[in-house]
Structures are given as C-alpha cells and as structure tokens.
Design an enzyme around this catalytic site. Structure first.
Site, PDB file in Angstrom:
ATOM      1  N   HIS A   8       0.848  -1.187   0.000  1.00  0.00           N
ATOM      2  CA  HIS A   8       0.000   0.000   0.000  1.00  0.00           C
ATOM      3  C   HIS A   8       0.888   1.242   0.000  1.00  0.00           C
ATOM      4  O   HIS A   8       2.073   1.169   0.340  1.00  0.00           O
ATOM      5  CB  HIS A   8      -0.923  -0.005   1.222  1.00  0.00           C
ATOM      6  CG  HIS A   8      -2.037  -0.999   1.110  1.00  0.00           C
ATOM      7  ND1 HIS A   8      -2.545  -1.662   2.195  1.00  0.00           N
ATOM      8  CD2 HIS A   8      -2.755  -1.423   0.039  1.00  0.00           C
ATOM      9  CE1 HIS A   8      -3.522  -2.446   1.804  1.00  0.00           C
ATOM     10  NE2 HIS A   8      -3.658  -2.329   0.500  1.00  0.00           N
ATOM     11  N   SER A  54      -1.742  -1.454 -11.216  1.00  0.00           N
ATOM     12  CA  SER A  54      -1.723  -1.062  -9.805  1.00  0.00           C
ATOM     13  C   SER A  54      -2.862  -1.806  -9.104  1.00  0.00           C
ATOM     14  O   SER A  54      -3.807  -2.267  -9.754  1.00  0.00           O
ATOM     15  CB  SER A  54      -1.877   0.451  -9.653  1.00  0.00           C
ATOM     16  OG  SER A  54      -3.182   0.843 -10.015  1.00  0.00           O
ATOM     17  N   GLY A  55      -2.756  -1.919  -7.788  1.00  0.00           N
ATOM     18  CA  GLY A  55      -3.757  -2.658  -7.022  1.00  0.00           C
ATOM     19  C   GLY A  55      -5.192  -2.225  -7.293  1.00  0.00           C
ATOM     20  O   GLY A  55      -6.030  -3.051  -7.641  1.00  0.00           O
ATOM     21  N   ASP A  60      -4.072  -6.576  -7.896  1.00  0.00           N
ATOM     22  CA  ASP A  60      -4.294  -7.601  -6.860  1.00  0.00           C
ATOM     23  C   ASP A  60      -5.029  -8.800  -7.460  1.00  0.00           C
ATOM     24  O   ASP A  60      -4.723  -9.951  -7.164  1.00  0.00           O
ATOM     25  CB  ASP A  60      -5.107  -7.039  -5.692  1.00  0.00           C
ATOM     26  CG  ASP A  60      -4.405  -5.917  -4.958  1.00  0.00           C
ATOM     27  OD1 ASP A  60      -3.161  -5.876  -4.982  1.00  0.00           O
ATOM     28  OD2 ASP A  60      -5.104  -5.085  -4.357  1.00  0.00           O
ATOM     29  N   ASP A  80      -1.219  -1.537   4.785  1.00  0.00           N
ATOM     30  CA  ASP A  80      -1.356  -0.401   5.692  1.00  0.00           C
ATOM     31  C   ASP A  80      -2.684  -0.566   6.420  1.00  0.00           C
ATOM     32  O   ASP A  80      -3.741  -0.232   5.883  1.00  0.00           O
ATOM     33  CB  ASP A  80      -1.328   0.911   4.909  1.00  0.00           C
ATOM     34  CG  ASP A  80      -1.511   2.125   5.794  1.00  0.00           C
ATOM     35  OD1 ASP A  80      -1.608   1.971   7.027  1.00  0.00           O
ATOM     36  OD2 ASP A  80      -1.569   3.244   5.249  1.00  0.00           O
ATOM     37  N   HIS A  87      -9.895  -0.445  -2.634  1.00  0.00           N
ATOM     38  CA  HIS A  87      -9.996  -1.787  -3.218  1.00  0.00           C
ATOM     39  C   HIS A  87      -9.880  -2.876  -2.143  1.00  0.00           C
ATOM     40  O   HIS A  87      -9.420  -3.980  -2.419  1.00  0.00           O
ATOM     41  CB  HIS A  87      -8.936  -1.966  -4.307  1.00  0.00           C
ATOM     42  CG  HIS A  87      -7.528  -1.863  -3.810  1.00  0.00           C
ATOM     43  ND1 HIS A  87      -7.000  -0.713  -3.293  1.00  0.00           N
ATOM     44  CD2 HIS A  87      -6.548  -2.788  -3.753  1.00  0.00           C
ATOM     45  CE1 HIS A  87      -5.749  -0.942  -2.929  1.00  0.00           C
ATOM     46  NE2 HIS A  87      -5.455  -2.191  -3.192  1.00  0.00           N
ATOM     47  N   ASP A  90     -10.749  -6.470  -2.902  1.00  0.00           N
ATOM     48  CA  ASP A  90      -9.732  -7.194  -3.682  1.00  0.00           C
ATOM     49  C   ASP A  90      -8.623  -7.702  -2.771  1.00  0.00           C
ATOM     50  O   ASP A  90      -8.109  -8.810  -2.955  1.00  0.00           O
ATOM     51  CB  ASP A  90      -9.131  -6.290  -4.766  1.00  0.00           C
ATOM     52  CG  ASP A  90     -10.149  -5.828  -5.786  1.00  0.00           C
ATOM     53  OD1 ASP A  90     -11.164  -6.526  -5.971  1.00  0.00           O
ATOM     54  OD2 ASP A  90      -9.926  -4.762  -6.394  1.00  0.00           O
ATOM     55  N   ARG A  96      -7.639 -14.331   1.116  1.00  0.00           N
ATOM     56  CA  ARG A  96      -8.433 -15.562   1.159  1.00  0.00           C
ATOM     57  C   ARG A  96      -7.861 -16.612   0.212  1.00  0.00           C
ATOM     58  O   ARG A  96      -7.725 -17.785   0.570  1.00  0.00           O
ATOM     59  CB  ARG A  96      -9.892 -15.270   0.799  1.00  0.00           C
ATOM     60  CG  ARG A  96     -10.802 -16.492   0.913  1.00  0.00           C
ATOM     61  CD  ARG A  96     -12.241 -16.190   0.512  1.00  0.00           C
ATOM     62  NE  ARG A  96     -12.364 -15.880  -0.897  1.00  0.00           N
ATOM     63  CZ  ARG A  96     -12.355 -16.793  -1.880  1.00  0.00           C
ATOM     64  NH1 ARG A  96     -12.200 -18.069  -1.599  1.00  0.00           N
ATOM     65  NH2 ARG A  96     -12.498 -16.440  -3.130  1.00  0.00           N
TER      66      ARG A  96
END
Length: 140
Positions: A8, A54-55, A60, A80, A87, A90, A96
């Site tokens: 992050h 990017s995430g 992700d 963070d 997001h 995500d 998970r």
C-alpha cells in the site's frame, strides 16, 4: 519460485528497503509486483520484475488469478492497516486465496523476514514439489 511483491502507498518505502536488503536472495527468483510498487523496486534495485496493473486497477486480482492457477509461490504484501483502501474487497480476496491454496503470505516486515530466511534455507521447497507433481499430471 514465483514471488509477488505488493505494498500500500504508506508502505512502499518499507518494501523497497526490504527488497534492497534481501536483493541477493530475491534475484534468484521470478518476481512480480503491482504497478507502482514494482516500478519503485525496479528503480531502487535494478531487479527484473514483471509488473501488473496497480492494485486499485486490478493488479491484486491479476496476482490472485496466478494463485488460483497455482502459479504463485509466495506473497509479500506490506499492508497499511491504518488507512482505508478503496480496493479492500480485492485485498481480502487475495488474502483468502492465499489461505485456500496454502500460499505463504507476509503482510508485514516481521513475517516477510521469516519467509525470506525460510526461502534461503530451502524450507519452501515443497512448492517446487507441487509444481513437479502438477507437471506430471498434465503430461509435461
């Protein structure tokens, strides 16, 4: 091994410092990262890194797809926990998937160091065995 590096915004500097410290270990592996994180690491270390989006733009999820296909062996994700992430679903899905597919996941520097030292000792060789077994099952 395939290793994903994610951070992050408030943790990117920490991850760059971490990768710099363990460059000699990480350079022997195939590295993946989300967009900006990967660029920052590349600029600081000159390591070869496959960069995803990017995430928040799907990076992700791209890494999650590799996990679901058993193509990712370790995730180092400096999260963070004090800042809301747009997001977050995500991120939760990625964590998970690591649990579902038994992928080692570090979400902070302390755990990342343990994984890196395990990688150096060969403690994660079982991931190689899984890949070899899958190759035989698929006729490779």
């Amino acid at each position: 091994m395939n290793i994903a590096l994610i951070a992050h915004d408030n943790k990117k500097n920490d991850l760059v410092q971490f990768v710099t410290a363990y460059k000699s270990t990480l350079e022997d592996h195939t590295l993946f990262a989300t967009g900006t994180t990967g660029l920052r690491i590349q600029e600081a270390t000159k390591l070869n890194i496959h960069r995803f989006q990017s995430g928040p733009l799907g990076g992700d999820q791209q890494i999650g797809a590799m996990i679901a296909e058993n193509q990712m062996d370790m995730i180092i994700f400096f999260r963070d926990p004090l800042t809301a992430q747009p997001h977050e679903p995500d991120v939760t899905a990625l964590v998970r998937l690591c649990d579902v597919y038994a992928i080692p996941l570090a979400t902070n520097m302390g755990t990342a160091e343990i994984l890196i030292h395990g990688l150096e000792r060969g403690d994660l060789k079982w991931r190689t065995i899984i890949h070899e077994k899958q190759g035989k099952e698929n006729g490779e």
